[in-house]
Design an enzyme around this catalytic site. Structure first.
Site, PDB file in Angstrom:
ATOM      1  N   TYR A  95       0.791  -1.229   0.000  1.00 33.17           N
ATOM      2  CA  TYR A  95       0.000   0.000   0.000  1.00 33.17           C
ATOM      3  C   TYR A  95       0.829   1.288   0.000  1.00 33.17           C
ATOM      4  CZ  TYR A  95      -4.019  -2.998   0.901  1.00 33.17           C
ATOM      5  OH  TYR A  95      -4.993  -3.956   0.802  1.00 33.17           O
TER       6      TYR A  95
ATOM      7  N   LYS B  41       2.547 -15.552   4.095  1.00 39.42           N
ATOM      8  CA  LYS B  41       2.641 -16.430   2.932  1.00 39.42           C
ATOM      9  C   LYS B  41       4.121 -16.653   2.651  1.00 39.42           C
ATOM     10  CE  LYS B  41       0.567 -18.727  -0.310  1.00 39.42           C
ATOM     11  NZ  LYS B  41      -0.015 -20.028   0.021  1.00 39.42           N
TER      12      LYS B  41
ATOM     13  N   ASP C 148      -3.600 -18.868   3.499  1.00 37.66           N
ATOM     14  CA  ASP C 148      -4.656 -19.669   2.868  1.00 37.66           C
ATOM     15  C   ASP C 148      -5.236 -20.670   3.861  1.00 37.66           C
ATOM     16  OD1 ASP C 148      -2.085 -20.682   2.773  1.00 37.66           O
ATOM     17  OD2 ASP C 148      -2.260 -21.587   0.804  1.00 37.66           O
TER      18      ASP C 148
ATOM     19  N   ASP D  59      -6.133  -7.004   5.319  1.00 35.11           N
ATOM     20  CA  ASP D  59      -7.298  -6.401   4.689  1.00 35.11           C
ATOM     21  C   ASP D  59      -8.319  -7.499   4.332  1.00 35.11           C
ATOM     22  OD1 ASP D  59      -8.982  -4.687   3.366  1.00 35.11           O
ATOM     23  OD2 ASP D  59      -7.596  -4.156   1.774  1.00 35.11           O
TER      24      ASP D  59
ATOM     25  N   ASP E 233     -12.177  -8.633   6.282  1.00 36.05           N
ATOM     26  CA  ASP E 233     -13.519  -8.723   5.712  1.00 36.05           C
ATOM     27  C   ASP E 233     -14.109 -10.114   5.912  1.00 36.05           C
ATOM     28  OD1 ASP E 233     -13.295  -6.103   5.013  1.00 36.05           O
ATOM     29  OD2 ASP E 233     -13.955  -6.374   2.942  1.00 36.05           O
TER      30      ASP E 233
END
Ligand code: ATP
Length: 348
Positions: A134, A185, A218, A242, A246
């Site tokens: 970002y 990850k 994951d 992020d 959600d």
């Protein structure tokens, strides 16, 4: 005395913030906290009529004259480039160095959970808010041609990772939570997430009383759905946090009830409901104000008004249990009716 800057913004922002304000007035009336509140007009209307997004003078005031900012939402179809929203929201996040994006994931009424069976979900996500993908690092070459090349770089600094990981462990200890989980990850992106793993391991060793674990994101997403009860504090890099946030919000009722805090502990805090300006329902009285009210509760708790925060949370829990809900949660009450009910519940 907590000095609060209210920035209602656009769309349903002013509608939900009006109710948060009503509830905060009730908090004062009940003698639970002393607040000094001032409203700022910044948003799409202000930008379209004055050309100003936030303005240096306002930024300095927000930084120096207030303990906290409570924001409704920014985003308006009349500003397709969203430049005002970028300056206000991202500008404040970056310029105030609000490195923690904190999202509680707490199931407040059994029917709000889409999962089968009885569920007891109560954890907190710490999303890093200033680094990762970002920062805008990267670029595009030969745009619009068949030879186009696009690069986005993810940036992690040891300092930036360490401060949020440490804050996550401190929060877990302060709230009596047993486990801190890192989502990463590192198997596919070893440089950035390798640094995260090393730093997480080092900080974890300073908190031997807490359980710590590192999970590939994951697998972590699967576990959010399969066994959300097992989490205490989950910490993750910006992009992964992020997405996880959600997913977490959907486990406990979705946009309408999800609060968030953007904080640099002891310095600044910007509190906002997770939802956006939702232009499709603006002006209809259908917006759920609970996300904004719960964001105000996070703000109160961060500024030592724990009793007031607990009262707000209890009021929301009771409203949900008694069916005082807007249409997104299957109810028929308006935004204002829910706000009025919550304000009364705070005083009673
Ligand atoms: P953004 O501003 O983040 O780009 P948006 O404003 O288009 O997004 P969101 O507000 O994030 O959309 O929410 C998506 C949809 O969810 C909305 O269009 C609206 O229908 C619903 N929604 C969002 N917030 C609420 C709320 N507080 N109460 C009821 N419904 C909501």
């Amino acid at each position: 005395m907590i000095r609060v800057a209210l920035v209602p913004g656009d769309g349903i922002g002013p509608e939900v913030l009006r109710e948060a304000r009503r509830v905060l007035d009730a908090v004062q009336e009940a003698g639970l906290a002393e607040l000094e509140m001032e409203t700022f007009p910044h948003g799409a209307d202000h930008y379209l009529s004055t050309g100003e997004t936030l303005g240096e003078e306002t930024f300095v005031r927000l930084r120096d004259d207030f303990d906290a900012i409570l924001l409704g939402a920014v985003g308006d179809p009349r500003v397709p480039g969203n430049e005002h929203a970028r300056d206000i929201l991202l500008g404040l996040r970056f310029r105030l160095d609000l490195f923690i994006n904190l999202r509680p994931v707490r199931l407040r009424a059994p029917d709000l959970c889409p999962l089968k069976g009885e569920r007891d979900i109560d954890f907190v996500i710490f999303r890093e808010n200033t680094e990762g993908f970002y920062t805008g690092s990267g670029g595009v070459l030969r745009e619009g041609t068949p030879g186009e090349v696009a690069v986005s770089e993810s940036l992690a600094t040891r300092w930036g990772v360490e401060r949020i990981v440490r804050a996550a462990f401190e929060r877990a200890r302060a709230e009596g939570r047993e486990r801190v989980t890192l989502g990463d990850k590192a198997n596919a992106v070893p440089h950035v997430y390798g640094l995260w793993r090393r730093v997480f391991g080092e900080v974890a060793s300073e908190f031997p009383d807490l359980e710590s674990e590192m999970r590939y994101v994951d697998a972590l997403a699967m576990e959010f759905v399969r066994a959300p009860e097992r989490f205490g504090v989950v910490v993750a890099e910006n992009l992964l946090g992020d997405i996880l946030s959600d997913l977490g919000a959907e486990l406990v009722g979705g946009m309408g009830v999800a609060p968030s805090a953007n904080v640099n502990p002891g310095k600044h805090g910007l509190y906002e409901p997770v939802h956006g300006s939702a232009p499709d329902i603006a002006g209809t009285g259908r917006a759920n104000p609970m996300g904004a009210v719960l964001s105000a509760a996070l703000m109160l708790a961060d500024h030592g008004a724990d009793r007031a925060a607990a009262r707000l949370e209890a009021a929301v829990d009771r409203a949900l249990a008694e069916g005082v809900r807007t249409p997104d949660l299957g109810g028929d009450r308006t935004t204002a009716a829910v706000g009025e009910w919550l304000a009364r519940a705070v005083i009673d």
